[in-house]
Design a protein around this motif. Structure first.
Motif, PDB file in Angstrom:
ATOM      1  N   PRO A 170       0.068   5.628   4.580  1.00  0.00           N
ATOM      2  CA  PRO A 170       0.514   5.445   3.208  1.00  0.00           C
ATOM      3  C   PRO A 170       1.243   4.108   2.994  1.00  0.00           C
ATOM      4  CG  PRO A 170       1.141   7.616   4.046  1.00  0.00           C
ATOM      5  CD  PRO A 170       0.670   6.822   5.213  1.00  0.00           C
ATOM      6  N   VAL A 171       1.303   3.721   1.719  1.00  0.00           N
ATOM      7  CA  VAL A 171       1.800   2.402   1.360  1.00  0.00           C
ATOM      8  C   VAL A 171       3.324   2.351   1.379  1.00  0.00           C
ATOM      9  CG1 VAL A 171      -0.227   1.949  -0.065  1.00  0.00           C
ATOM     10  CG2 VAL A 171       1.849   2.872  -1.127  1.00  0.00           C
ATOM     11  N   ILE A 172       3.828   1.115   1.509  1.00  0.00           N
ATOM     12  CA  ILE A 172       5.255   0.854   1.296  1.00  0.00           C
ATOM     13  C   ILE A 172       5.478   0.080   0.007  1.00  0.00           C
ATOM     14  CG2 ILE A 172       5.800   0.900   3.761  1.00  0.00           C
ATOM     15  CD1 ILE A 172       5.902  -2.218   3.635  1.00  0.00           C
ATOM     16  N   ALA A 173       4.409  -0.459  -0.602  1.00  0.00           N
ATOM     17  CA  ALA A 173       4.498  -1.341  -1.775  1.00  0.00           C
ATOM     18  C   ALA A 173       5.395  -2.532  -1.465  1.00  0.00           C
ATOM     19  CB  ALA A 173       4.972  -0.594  -3.011  1.00  0.00           C
ATOM     20  N   PRO A 174       4.915  -3.463  -0.619  1.00  0.00           N
ATOM     21  CA  PRO A 174       5.764  -4.565  -0.165  1.00  0.00           C
ATOM     22  C   PRO A 174       6.080  -5.557  -1.272  1.00  0.00           C
ATOM     23  CG  PRO A 174       3.502  -4.910   0.552  1.00  0.00           C
ATOM     24  CD  PRO A 174       3.549  -3.544  -0.062  1.00  0.00           C
TER      25      PRO A 174
ATOM     26  N   LEU B  18       9.087  -1.332  -2.203  1.00  0.00           N
ATOM     27  CA  LEU B  18       9.322  -0.693  -3.503  1.00  0.00           C
ATOM     28  C   LEU B  18       9.082   0.811  -3.408  1.00  0.00           C
ATOM     29  CD1 LEU B  18       7.592  -3.370  -5.766  1.00  0.00           C
ATOM     30  CD2 LEU B  18      10.043  -2.960  -5.583  1.00  0.00           C
ATOM     31  N   ARG B  19       7.897   1.194  -2.994  1.00  0.00           N
ATOM     32  CA  ARG B  19       7.575   2.612  -2.844  1.00  0.00           C
ATOM     33  C   ARG B  19       8.397   3.240  -1.708  1.00  0.00           C
ATOM     34  NH1 ARG B  19       2.853   5.591  -3.932  1.00  0.00           N
ATOM     35  NH2 ARG B  19       3.268   7.796  -3.494  1.00  0.00           N
ATOM     36  N   ALA B  20       8.609   2.490  -0.644  1.00  0.00           N
ATOM     37  CA  ALA B  20       9.309   3.029   0.517  1.00  0.00           C
ATOM     38  C   ALA B  20      10.821   3.071   0.352  1.00  0.00           C
ATOM     39  CB  ALA B  20       8.964   2.205   1.756  1.00  0.00           C
ATOM     40  N   HIS B  21      11.364   2.397  -0.682  1.00  0.00           N
ATOM     41  CA  HIS B  21      12.818   2.305  -0.866  1.00  0.00           C
ATOM     42  C   HIS B  21      13.472   1.821   0.430  1.00  0.00           C
ATOM     43  CE1 HIS B  21      13.183   5.286  -4.503  1.00  0.00           C
ATOM     44  NE2 HIS B  21      12.172   4.431  -4.625  1.00  0.00           N
TER      45      HIS B  21
ATOM     46  N   ILE C 173      13.327  -1.987  -3.218  1.00  0.00           N
ATOM     47  CA  ILE C 173      13.783  -3.325  -2.857  1.00  0.00           C
ATOM     48  C   ILE C 173      12.749  -4.341  -3.329  1.00  0.00           C
ATOM     49  CG2 ILE C 173      14.513  -4.840  -0.994  1.00  0.00           C
ATOM     50  CD1 ILE C 173      16.348  -2.402  -1.579  1.00  0.00           C
ATOM     51  N   ARG C 174      13.170  -5.224  -4.211  1.00  0.00           N
ATOM     52  CA  ARG C 174      12.265  -6.181  -4.849  1.00  0.00           C
ATOM     53  C   ARG C 174      12.154  -7.489  -4.079  1.00  0.00           C
ATOM     54  NH1 ARG C 174       7.899  -6.910  -7.597  1.00  0.00           N
ATOM     55  NH2 ARG C 174       8.502  -5.192  -8.973  1.00  0.00           N
ATOM     56  N   ASP C 175      13.279  -8.011  -3.566  1.00  0.00           N
ATOM     57  CA  ASP C 175      13.199  -9.288  -2.867  1.00  0.00           C
ATOM     58  C   ASP C 175      14.218  -9.308  -1.739  1.00  0.00           C
ATOM     59  OD1 ASP C 175      12.131 -11.778  -2.332  1.00  0.00           O
ATOM     60  OD2 ASP C 175      13.338 -12.843  -3.814  1.00  0.00           O
ATOM     61  N   VAL C 176      13.962 -10.180  -0.781  1.00  0.00           N
ATOM     62  CA  VAL C 176      14.844 -10.362   0.369  1.00  0.00           C
ATOM     63  C   VAL C 176      14.919 -11.855   0.671  1.00  0.00           C
ATOM     64  CG1 VAL C 176      12.906  -9.900   1.934  1.00  0.00           C
ATOM     65  CG2 VAL C 176      15.233  -9.768   2.801  1.00  0.00           C
ATOM     66  N   ALA C 177      16.110 -12.328   1.012  1.00  0.00           N
ATOM     67  CA  ALA C 177      16.314 -13.746   1.307  1.00  0.00           C
ATOM     68  C   ALA C 177      17.380 -13.879   2.378  1.00  0.00           C
ATOM     69  CB  ALA C 177      16.731 -14.503   0.040  1.00  0.00           C
TER      70      ALA C 177
ATOM     71  N   TRP D 251      20.196 -11.089   2.199  1.00  0.00           N
ATOM     72  CA  TRP D 251      20.461 -10.622   0.837  1.00  0.00           C
ATOM     73  C   TRP D 251      19.226  -9.906   0.305  1.00  0.00           C
ATOM     74  CZ3 TRP D 251      24.992 -11.843  -2.166  1.00  0.00           C
ATOM     75  CH2 TRP D 251      25.957 -12.570  -1.454  1.00  0.00           C
ATOM     76  N   ILE D 252      19.449  -8.783  -0.348  1.00  0.00           N
ATOM     77  CA  ILE D 252      18.358  -8.033  -0.976  1.00  0.00           C
ATOM     78  C   ILE D 252      18.729  -7.754  -2.422  1.00  0.00           C
ATOM     79  CG2 ILE D 252      17.562  -6.970   1.178  1.00  0.00           C
ATOM     80  CD1 ILE D 252      19.072  -4.417   0.331  1.00  0.00           C
ATOM     81  N   ILE D 253      17.698  -7.495  -3.211  1.00  0.00           N
ATOM     82  CA  ILE D 253      17.943  -7.146  -4.608  1.00  0.00           C
ATOM     83  C   ILE D 253      17.056  -5.978  -4.988  1.00  0.00           C
ATOM     84  CG2 ILE D 253      16.257  -8.671  -5.748  1.00  0.00           C
ATOM     85  CD1 ILE D 253      18.799  -9.460  -7.561  1.00  0.00           C
TER      86      ILE D 253
END
Length: 380
Positions: free
Chosen positions: A296-300, A323-326, A351-355, A363-365
């Protein structure tokens, strides 16, 4: 039109692809489980309305986009200053203001790049804009914004892609373009949908692209056959990696090599949402198969390679939001270059982005109307 031209400049290939990943059988990490035990402390720093991207400036401040059409300069303590003169965006569903990236020439030009879906009578277009960033008197504004690339033809639905990456030399810009929910367009050489493009920093076409002798989209195309690519980044060894969301199953992490076709929608490790099957990658060895996928997907969403000091055990790893995996996912690489999911941490939100910050903090958002910006540091 020569759709299968070999890449003319072998020196460029050697520079961008240090050594090929062994093309072993693809690894499916979709069944891995997230753990609540985390090796980091997560501090909430600020909140945003549907944030999309994080970009660090050299001084440690961040630029953060919100999908409805706002950009903020944000300090690491959470102080936010809204940026003025942001272009109008067509914000609906998956579309809106997307990525932002600090130019390799920022120290001398103060330039940034941003992607967004631009409104228009014929439908929205994904566009890439370059602008100056003026920071003065506790204010911030974009100056002289210029569209340097525009999706043609207009139209399509969601799945815009829109991720920006610069090569290690800082001389070229790579742009991921989603299929805009028009799958067959990903295999149409005259449309940028479903492609990774390679451009000069001013938006012009490099003379050493795989099909540089052609005009328009074919000359700009680096790779073909992508669905919804929301992660694009160079590793420390110079390799370019991309992840993309599959349909119902089959999220992919791919090594991006010039001139290759990655198969969408001809092949996938997932199926259509209506249940109809899609041929698997194994049926088309002429098309590039992902070394790592999730079903199954994680929606990266979001992709950053770690090379900081705070988490030395993560050196060289790819960090991916789910996103899907939270979740936050860490992908490690074997000596032969083969990637595999090493860890997955339950973050409780999409989780939308990571830097990665200059000091090595991660950092995550979060993807929500009150999405938190969070700083991850080693657990005490």
């Amino acid at each position: 039109m020569a759709l299968h031209k070999t890449f003319a400049t072998l020196a460029v290939v050697a520079a961008l692809v240090a050594a090929p990943v062994a093309h072993a059988e693809s690894i499916n990490a979709g069944g891995r489980m997230a753990t609540a035990v985390q090796p980091f402390d997560a501090q909430s720093v600020a909140e945003f309305d549907t944030p999309w991207a994080i970009a660090f400036m050299p001084d440690g401040r961040m630029l953060i986009t919100e999908k409805p059409g706002r950009i903020f300069v944000v300090t690491q303590s959470g102080r936010k200053v809204q940026v003025g003169n942001v272009p109008a965006v067509a914000a609906r569903g998956q579309n809106g203001l997307l990525d932002i990236a600090v130019s390799p020439t920022f120290a001398t030009t103060s330039q940034v790049y941003l992607t967004y879906t631009e409104p228009g009578a014929e439908g929205s277009r994904l566009v890439l804009t370059r602008a100056g960033l003026s920071l003065a008197n506790d204010g911030a504004t974009l100056t002289d914004p210029v569209v340097i690339w525009r999706q043609t033809p207009a139209g399509g639905g969601g799945q815009p892609g829109g991720i920006i990456a610069f090569d290690p030399a800082g001389t070229h810009l790579f742009l991921s373009v989603g299929d805009r929910m028009l799958p067959n367009s990903a295999q149409d050489p005259l449309q940028a949908r479903g492609k990774v493009l390679r451009l000069n920093l001013d938006g012009s076409t490099p003379s050493d692209n795989p099909m540089a002798e052609d005009k328009g989209v074919p000359a700009q195309t680096w790779t073909t056959g992508h669905r919804n690519p929301y992660g694009l980044a160079f590793a420390a060894d110079g390799r370019l990696w991309l992840h993309e969301m599959g349909p119902r199953g089959g999220d992919e992490l791919n090594l991006i090599e010039p001139g290759r076709n990655y198969g969408w929608p001809l092949v996938s490790n997932g199926d259509n949402y209506d249940g109809t099957p899609i041929p698997r990658h194994a049926t088309r060895p002429d098309l590039a198969a992902p070394p790592l996928y999730w079903d199954p997907v994680i929606a990266p969403a979001g992709l950053a390679f770690y090379d900081g000091a705070m988490f030395p055990q993560w050196k060289g790893s790819a960090l991916i939001g789910g996103l899907r995996a939270h979740a936050l996912v860490r992908v490690a690489f074997r000596a032969d270059g083969q990637p595999d999911e090493a860890e997955r941490w339950d973050m409780g939100e999409r989780i939308r982005d990571v830097a990665v910050a200059p000091d090595g903090a991660v950092w995550i958002i979060e993807d929500s109307s009150s999405g938190r910006l969070r700083r991850l540091t080693p657990a005490k």
